[in-house]
Design an enzyme around this catalytic site. Structure first.
Site, PDB file in Angstrom:
ATOM      1  N   SER A  83       0.344  -9.133   1.343  1.00 12.55           N
ATOM      2  CA  SER A  83      -1.384  -9.183   1.725  1.00 12.55           C
ATOM      3  C   SER A  83      -1.671  -8.911   3.106  1.00 12.55           C
ATOM      4  O   SER A  83      -0.881  -9.466   4.121  1.00 12.55           O
ATOM      5  CB  SER A  83      -1.753 -10.393   1.057  1.00 12.55           C
ATOM      6  OG  SER A  83      -2.961 -10.587   1.620  1.00 12.55           O
ATOM      7  N   HIS A 116       0.782  -1.259   0.091  1.00  8.40           N
ATOM      8  CA  HIS A 116       0.047  -0.075  -0.030  1.00  8.40           C
ATOM      9  C   HIS A 116       1.064   1.394   0.077  1.00  8.40           C
ATOM     10  O   HIS A 116       0.532   2.130  -0.577  1.00  8.40           O
ATOM     11  CB  HIS A 116      -0.718  -0.035   1.339  1.00  8.40           C
ATOM     12  CG  HIS A 116      -1.767  -1.109   1.447  1.00  8.40           C
ATOM     13  ND1 HIS A 116      -1.822  -2.177   2.337  1.00  8.40           N
ATOM     14  CD2 HIS A 116      -2.965  -1.334   0.524  1.00  8.40           C
ATOM     15  CE1 HIS A 116      -2.608  -3.023   2.130  1.00  8.40           C
ATOM     16  NE2 HIS A 116      -3.379  -2.415   1.204  1.00  8.40           N
TER      17      HIS A 116
END
Ligand code: PAF
Length: 281
Positions: A185, A37
């Protein structure tokens, strides 16, 4: 950084950011942020004057037996990371703000949503397409950034933006991996230590299949070996390991154009996905 939870406040702040024609990048997330991210945020900062990150665990993209309740939520840590990264606005609406009583619209794509995760997780991409459209309308970004780890999601969003003439540029960034190769993840936090070790078989199986296909082995035999490797490491069930056209996601049996090799399988209770590019000679 401002943390905003209601639409009038968001609209006012976006208007202020946009003063003098300044551009805005959006990084849509479900939180539990990791380096993947943060790479999107960094790229957003390179591409626009201001960056908005949304955190919304979207109930409409989870199936009835999926991990909506268990999905990691740690907004305070996330907010700290975003603040440090120079993000302007954290958009963190509640479910009632995103889907007020009476909400009745669903965005549904055919074609690119039909195989792979679209088949394994019915309704998932309707939920993604609906919330991403809403996020685009709420934030009105010039550019929005997504990771290639969710390759089918990225393909769906690109198609939706074309089909609906949405005025936003979509940027996809390469998957960020741990040093040993596992794709980052938020769901990796579910894995036990032993499962985390076995999970490495997923990128390794895809990498080995890619090498074989690029050396000229048949697609079917390379895929069969990858599936056997996953099964040997305890992945169960294996939803798919498939070679697809890199642009349309149509399944391929011969490597005759740029392709994507995608896999999804469960390790213990955790469903993992990964994918890599495969190129014809
Ligand atoms: O990739 C995700 O985190 C989500 O699917 C997204 C794009 C934020 C939509 O909820």
């Amino acid at each position: 950084m401002q943390t905003l939870r209601d639409l009038p406040a968001l609209r006012a702040s976006i208007l202020a950011l946009r003063r003098d024609g300044k551009s805005v990048a959006l990084v849509p997330t479900m939180g539990a942020l990791h380096d993947g991210h943060m790479a999107l945020v960094e790229e957003g900062r390179r591409r626009a004057k201001h960056v908005v990150v949304s955190i919304f665990v979207n109930p409409r993209q989870f199936g009835p037996n999926e991990d909506l309740d268990a999905y990691p939520r740690r907004e305070a840590t996330d907010a700290h990371m975003l603040q440090e990264a120079g993000v302007d606005i954290l958009w963190a609406p509640t479910v009632d703000v995103m889907y007020p009583a009476g909400f009745s619209t669903n965005i549904s794509l055919s074609g690119v949503t039909e195989g792979l995760d679209g088949a394994a997780r019915p309704g998932h991409f309707d939920g993604v397409a609906t919330v991403v459209t809403k996020l685009f309308n709420q934030v009105q970004p010039d550019v929005a950034l997504f990771g290639e780890k969710d390759y089918q999601q990225l393909t769906v969003i690109r198609q939706m933006v074309i089909d609906l003439n949405l005025p936003v540029e979509i940027v996809g960034l390469p998957t960020q991996r741990a040093e040993d190769g596992l794709a980052l993840s938020s769901r990796n936090t579910y894995l036990t230590e032993e499962e985390r070790k076995q999970a490495l078989a997923l990128p390794r199986a895809l990498g080995e299949a890619k090498r074989q296909m690029e050396k000229g082995a048949s697609v079917d035999s390379a895929l069969a070996k990858a599936i056997a490797m996953l099964a040997n490491h305890g992945f169960d069930p294996i939803d798919y390991v498939t070679l697809c056209d890199a642009a349309t996601l149509e399944p391929m049996t011969v490597l005759d154009r740029p392709a994507r090799l995608l896999g999804a399988a469960k390790m213990g209770g955790t469903r993992l996905i990964d994918n890599i590019a495969v190129d014809p000679a």
